[in-house]
Design an enzyme around this catalytic site. Sequence first.
Site, PDB file in Angstrom:
ATOM      1  N   SER A  18      20.680  32.522  26.675  1.00  0.00           N
ATOM      2  CA  SER A  18      21.524  32.705  27.859  1.00  0.00           C
ATOM      3  C   SER A  18      20.729  33.257  29.046  1.00  0.00           C
ATOM      4  O   SER A  18      19.975  34.228  28.913  1.00  0.00           O
ATOM      5  CB  SER A  18      22.681  33.660  27.533  1.00  0.00           C
ATOM      6  OG  SER A  18      23.393  33.931  28.728  1.00  0.00           O
ATOM      7  N   ARG A  19      20.946  32.651  30.203  1.00  0.00           N
ATOM      8  CA  ARG A  19      20.323  33.137  31.436  1.00  0.00           C
ATOM      9  C   ARG A  19      21.228  34.119  32.164  1.00  0.00           C
ATOM     10  O   ARG A  19      20.878  34.622  33.240  1.00  0.00           O
ATOM     11  CB  ARG A  19      19.999  31.964  32.374  1.00  0.00           C
ATOM     12  CG  ARG A  19      18.559  31.514  32.334  1.00  0.00           C
ATOM     13  CD  ARG A  19      18.249  30.858  31.025  1.00  0.00           C
ATOM     14  NE  ARG A  19      16.840  30.553  30.852  1.00  0.00           N
ATOM     15  CZ  ARG A  19      16.392  29.648  29.995  1.00  0.00           C
ATOM     16  NH1 ARG A  19      17.251  28.972  29.245  1.00  0.00           N
ATOM     17  NH2 ARG A  19      15.117  29.426  29.858  1.00  0.00           N
ATOM     18  N   SER A  20      22.408  34.405  31.619  1.00  0.00           N
ATOM     19  CA  SER A  20      23.347  35.294  32.312  1.00  0.00           C
ATOM     20  C   SER A  20      22.763  36.684  32.589  1.00  0.00           C
ATOM     21  O   SER A  20      22.949  37.216  33.687  1.00  0.00           O
ATOM     22  CB  SER A  20      24.652  35.406  31.517  1.00  0.00           C
ATOM     23  OG  SER A  20      25.298  34.155  31.507  1.00  0.00           O
ATOM     24  N   LYS A  69      33.889  30.283  22.726  1.00  0.00           N
ATOM     25  CA  LYS A  69      34.757  30.077  23.900  1.00  0.00           C
ATOM     26  C   LYS A  69      36.215  29.742  23.537  1.00  0.00           C
ATOM     27  O   LYS A  69      37.132  30.153  24.232  1.00  0.00           O
ATOM     28  CB  LYS A  69      34.191  28.970  24.791  1.00  0.00           C
ATOM     29  CG  LYS A  69      32.880  29.347  25.467  1.00  0.00           C
ATOM     30  CD  LYS A  69      32.505  28.253  26.454  1.00  0.00           C
ATOM     31  CE  LYS A  69      31.047  28.274  26.804  1.00  0.00           C
ATOM     32  NZ  LYS A  69      30.682  27.174  27.704  1.00  0.00           N
ATOM     33  N   ASP A  80      45.349  29.132  34.233  1.00  0.00           N
ATOM     34  CA  ASP A  80      45.598  27.693  34.079  1.00  0.00           C
ATOM     35  C   ASP A  80      44.320  26.909  33.793  1.00  0.00           C
ATOM     36  O   ASP A  80      44.324  25.947  33.031  1.00  0.00           O
ATOM     37  CB  ASP A  80      46.230  27.134  35.363  1.00  0.00           C
ATOM     38  CG  ASP A  80      47.670  27.600  35.499  1.00  0.00           C
ATOM     39  OD1 ASP A  80      48.201  28.152  34.510  1.00  0.00           O
ATOM     40  OD2 ASP A  80      48.250  27.422  36.592  1.00  0.00           O
ATOM     41  N   ASN A  89      35.366  31.378  29.332  1.00  0.00           N
ATOM     42  CA  ASN A  89      33.981  31.879  29.348  1.00  0.00           C
ATOM     43  C   ASN A  89      33.840  33.193  30.113  1.00  0.00           C
ATOM     44  O   ASN A  89      32.731  33.731  30.202  1.00  0.00           O
ATOM     45  CB  ASN A  89      33.009  30.825  29.903  1.00  0.00           C
ATOM     46  CG  ASN A  89      33.166  30.605  31.398  1.00  0.00           C
ATOM     47  OD1 ASN A  89      34.096  31.116  32.013  1.00  0.00           O
ATOM     48  ND2 ASN A  89      32.264  29.842  31.975  1.00  0.00           N
ATOM     49  N   ASP A 104      33.337  27.455  34.634  1.00  0.00           N
ATOM     50  CA  ASP A 104      32.571  26.201  34.772  1.00  0.00           C
ATOM     51  C   ASP A 104      33.245  25.298  35.807  1.00  0.00           C
ATOM     52  O   ASP A 104      32.584  24.514  36.481  1.00  0.00           O
ATOM     53  CB  ASP A 104      32.492  25.453  33.438  1.00  0.00           C
ATOM     54  CG  ASP A 104      31.397  26.030  32.542  1.00  0.00           C
ATOM     55  OD1 ASP A 104      30.544  26.779  33.056  1.00  0.00           O
ATOM     56  OD2 ASP A 104      31.420  25.740  31.327  1.00  0.00           O
ATOM     57  N   GLY A 133      32.838  19.231  25.790  1.00  0.00           N
ATOM     58  CA  GLY A 133      33.403  20.466  26.356  1.00  0.00           C
ATOM     59  C   GLY A 133      33.201  20.556  27.856  1.00  0.00           C
ATOM     60  O   GLY A 133      34.129  20.894  28.598  1.00  0.00           O
ATOM     61  N   LEU A 219      24.747  17.838  34.830  1.00  0.00           N
ATOM     62  CA  LEU A 219      24.964  19.196  34.310  1.00  0.00           C
ATOM     63  C   LEU A 219      23.737  19.726  33.579  1.00  0.00           C
ATOM     64  O   LEU A 219      23.575  20.929  33.417  1.00  0.00           O
ATOM     65  CB  LEU A 219      26.189  19.216  33.370  1.00  0.00           C
ATOM     66  CG  LEU A 219      27.511  19.594  34.052  1.00  0.00           C
ATOM     67  CD1 LEU A 219      27.805  18.705  35.230  1.00  0.00           C
ATOM     68  CD2 LEU A 219      28.656  19.601  33.071  1.00  0.00           C
ATOM     69  N   TYR A 221      20.243  21.150  32.926  1.00  0.00           N
ATOM     70  CA  TYR A 221      19.372  21.927  33.817  1.00  0.00           C
ATOM     71  C   TYR A 221      17.988  22.197  33.228  1.00  0.00           C
ATOM     72  O   TYR A 221      17.188  22.921  33.833  1.00  0.00           O
ATOM     73  CB  TYR A 221      20.030  23.227  34.262  1.00  0.00           C
ATOM     74  CG  TYR A 221      20.499  24.110  33.133  1.00  0.00           C
ATOM     75  CD1 TYR A 221      19.617  24.970  32.495  1.00  0.00           C
ATOM     76  CD2 TYR A 221      21.817  24.075  32.714  1.00  0.00           C
ATOM     77  CE1 TYR A 221      20.037  25.770  31.460  1.00  0.00           C
ATOM     78  CE2 TYR A 221      22.259  24.871  31.675  1.00  0.00           C
ATOM     79  CZ  TYR A 221      21.362  25.717  31.050  1.00  0.00           C
ATOM     80  OH  TYR A 221      21.787  26.493  30.017  1.00  0.00           O
TER      81      TYR A 221
HETATM   82  P1  NAP Z   1      29.253  18.605  23.946  1.00  0.00           P
HETATM   83  O1  NAP Z   1      30.635  19.145  23.971  1.00  0.00           O
HETATM   84  O2  NAP Z   1      28.469  18.657  22.681  1.00  0.00           O
HETATM   85  O3  NAP Z   1      29.314  17.066  24.453  1.00  0.00           O
HETATM   86  C1  NAP Z   1      28.154  16.286  24.455  1.00  0.00           C
HETATM   87  C2  NAP Z   1      28.437  14.950  25.141  1.00  0.00           C
HETATM   88  O4  NAP Z   1      27.197  14.223  25.166  1.00  0.00           O
HETATM   89  C3  NAP Z   1      29.457  14.080  24.403  1.00  0.00           C
HETATM   90  O5  NAP Z   1      30.152  13.303  25.342  1.00  0.00           O
HETATM   91  C4  NAP Z   1      28.533  13.194  23.547  1.00  0.00           C
HETATM   92  O6  NAP Z   1      29.111  11.950  23.201  1.00  0.00           O
HETATM   93  C5  NAP Z   1      27.390  12.959  24.511  1.00  0.00           C
HETATM   94  N1  NAP Z   1      26.155  12.577  23.824  1.00  0.00           N
HETATM   95  C6  NAP Z   1      25.357  13.398  23.082  1.00  0.00           C
HETATM   96  N2  NAP Z   1      24.306  12.681  22.600  1.00  0.00           N
HETATM   97  C7  NAP Z   1      24.462  11.402  23.034  1.00  0.00           C
HETATM   98  C8  NAP Z   1      23.711  10.198  22.886  1.00  0.00           C
HETATM   99  N3  NAP Z   1      22.582  10.172  22.155  1.00  0.00           N
HETATM  100  N4  NAP Z   1      24.156   9.061  23.498  1.00  0.00           N
HETATM  101  C9  NAP Z   1      25.298   9.091  24.230  1.00  0.00           C
HETATM  102  N5  NAP Z   1      26.045  10.193  24.425  1.00  0.00           N
HETATM  103  C10 NAP Z   1      25.643  11.341  23.824  1.00  0.00           C
HETATM  104  O7  NAP Z   1      28.311  19.343  25.025  1.00  0.00           O
HETATM  105  P2  NAP Z   1      28.734  20.005  26.410  1.00  0.00           P
HETATM  106  O8  NAP Z   1      29.088  21.424  26.179  1.00  0.00           O
HETATM  107  O9  NAP Z   1      29.727  19.115  27.079  1.00  0.00           O
HETATM  108  O10 NAP Z   1      27.345  20.010  27.199  1.00  0.00           O
HETATM  109  C11 NAP Z   1      26.748  18.790  27.646  1.00  0.00           C
HETATM  110  C12 NAP Z   1      25.538  19.107  28.539  1.00  0.00           C
HETATM  111  O11 NAP Z   1      25.965  19.829  29.694  1.00  0.00           O
HETATM  112  C13 NAP Z   1      24.470  19.981  27.859  1.00  0.00           C
HETATM  113  O12 NAP Z   1      23.206  19.506  28.277  1.00  0.00           O
HETATM  114  C14 NAP Z   1      24.717  21.360  28.450  1.00  0.00           C
HETATM  115  O13 NAP Z   1      23.532  22.146  28.501  1.00  0.00           O
HETATM  116  C15 NAP Z   1      25.165  21.000  29.852  1.00  0.00           C
HETATM  117  N6  NAP Z   1      26.012  22.034  30.478  1.00  0.00           N
HETATM  118  C16 NAP Z   1      25.579  22.564  31.655  1.00  0.00           C
HETATM  119  C17 NAP Z   1      26.354  23.504  32.296  1.00  0.00           C
HETATM  120  C18 NAP Z   1      25.871  24.059  33.603  1.00  0.00           C
HETATM  121  O14 NAP Z   1      26.366  25.115  34.048  1.00  0.00           O
HETATM  122  N7  NAP Z   1      24.960  23.389  34.259  1.00  0.00           N
HETATM  123  C19 NAP Z   1      27.577  23.919  31.754  1.00  0.00           C
HETATM  124  C20 NAP Z   1      27.997  23.346  30.530  1.00  0.00           C
HETATM  125  C21 NAP Z   1      27.199  22.402  29.913  1.00  0.00           C
HETATM  126  P3  NAP Z   1      30.029  11.825  21.849  1.00  0.00           P
HETATM  127  O15 NAP Z   1      31.397  12.315  22.232  1.00  0.00           O
HETATM  128  O16 NAP Z   1      29.975  10.375  21.567  1.00  0.00           O
HETATM  129  O17 NAP Z   1      29.352  12.671  20.804  1.00  0.00           O
END
Ligand code: NAP
Length: 278
Positions: A18-20, A69, A80, A89, A104, A133, A219, A221
Amino acid sequence: MSEGVRAACVVGWPVKHSRSPLIHGFWIKQHGLNAAYRSEEIAPEAFADFIAHLPERGYVGANITIPHKEAALALSEPDDRARAVGASNTLWYDNGRLASTNTDVEGFTANLDDALPGWEQRVEEAVVLGAGGSARGVIYGLIERGIGRINVVNRTPERAEALRARFGETIHPAHEAALPRLLGRAGLMVNTTSLGMTGQPPLPIDLGPLPHYALVADLVYAPLETPLLAAARARGLATADGLGMLLHQAVRGFQLWFGVRPEVTAELRAVVETDLVK
Ligand code: NAP
């Protein structure tokens, strides 16, 4: 703990990534506050007890990260946003009750505001890649900003269908084969999949059909500049990166716990960037 110090923490399992602490520590120092922000590595079976006794542990609130979470949502009084997203979160005390939200949502939209002020006025349709998520927070933010049609493309189509059941008719699940057509009318494309992350393959997508005024958000980073963002910049499109969202999502918690609304500045960004490339 020293007398009078207001403290908050991030609770996760594991929590090392975590970078928090870095972000909140930067703001505490910048504002000269008598405050502290710590990491708490708490196993799932100990989470409910930890949260029930936050004040006894010296905390006025907390950030919650993986895998807690959903549990945090159930153990608090969510607003909401948290309820719609299905995850909390950020926790704080509001007149003695443990309240929660999901920052988020505003992290995502505030980052777009920074990247392209007024973006929502030119976006009639958006394409969201992924249905996990983070896609839920993104979609709720887009609905809040009045985006009329959100096309969702996901490897597992049932998860995109589930988002329509959750968020309603604004959501249009679509097959990957429809992407060139959908991108052709999209003012915004958002990657919420983990593709493009260090150690993962890049997102296999041709940005060619996107209109010249489109905004591309990622998203992911790590790396800071994903192959998707590099391709969008090479095409001259506006972009919003994952680090911006990460920084903006931290603002509200800090304000709730410590009473000061902090700013996402270039200096903060540079500090976290340096840590990410370590
Ligand atoms: P998650 O709930 O595990 O969802 C992952 C998503 O990626 C699902 O839609 C999954 O598809 C898809 N996926 C994974 N591997 C794949 C592949 N090989 N080919 C096609 N689709 C694939 O994860 P999440 O929490 O949503 O996070 C997703 C990304 O967002 C992560 O990189 C996370 O670090 C980043 N994130 C960034 C922030 C920010 O503040 N910048 C906040 C939250 C998350 P399926 O449904 O088919 O498995």
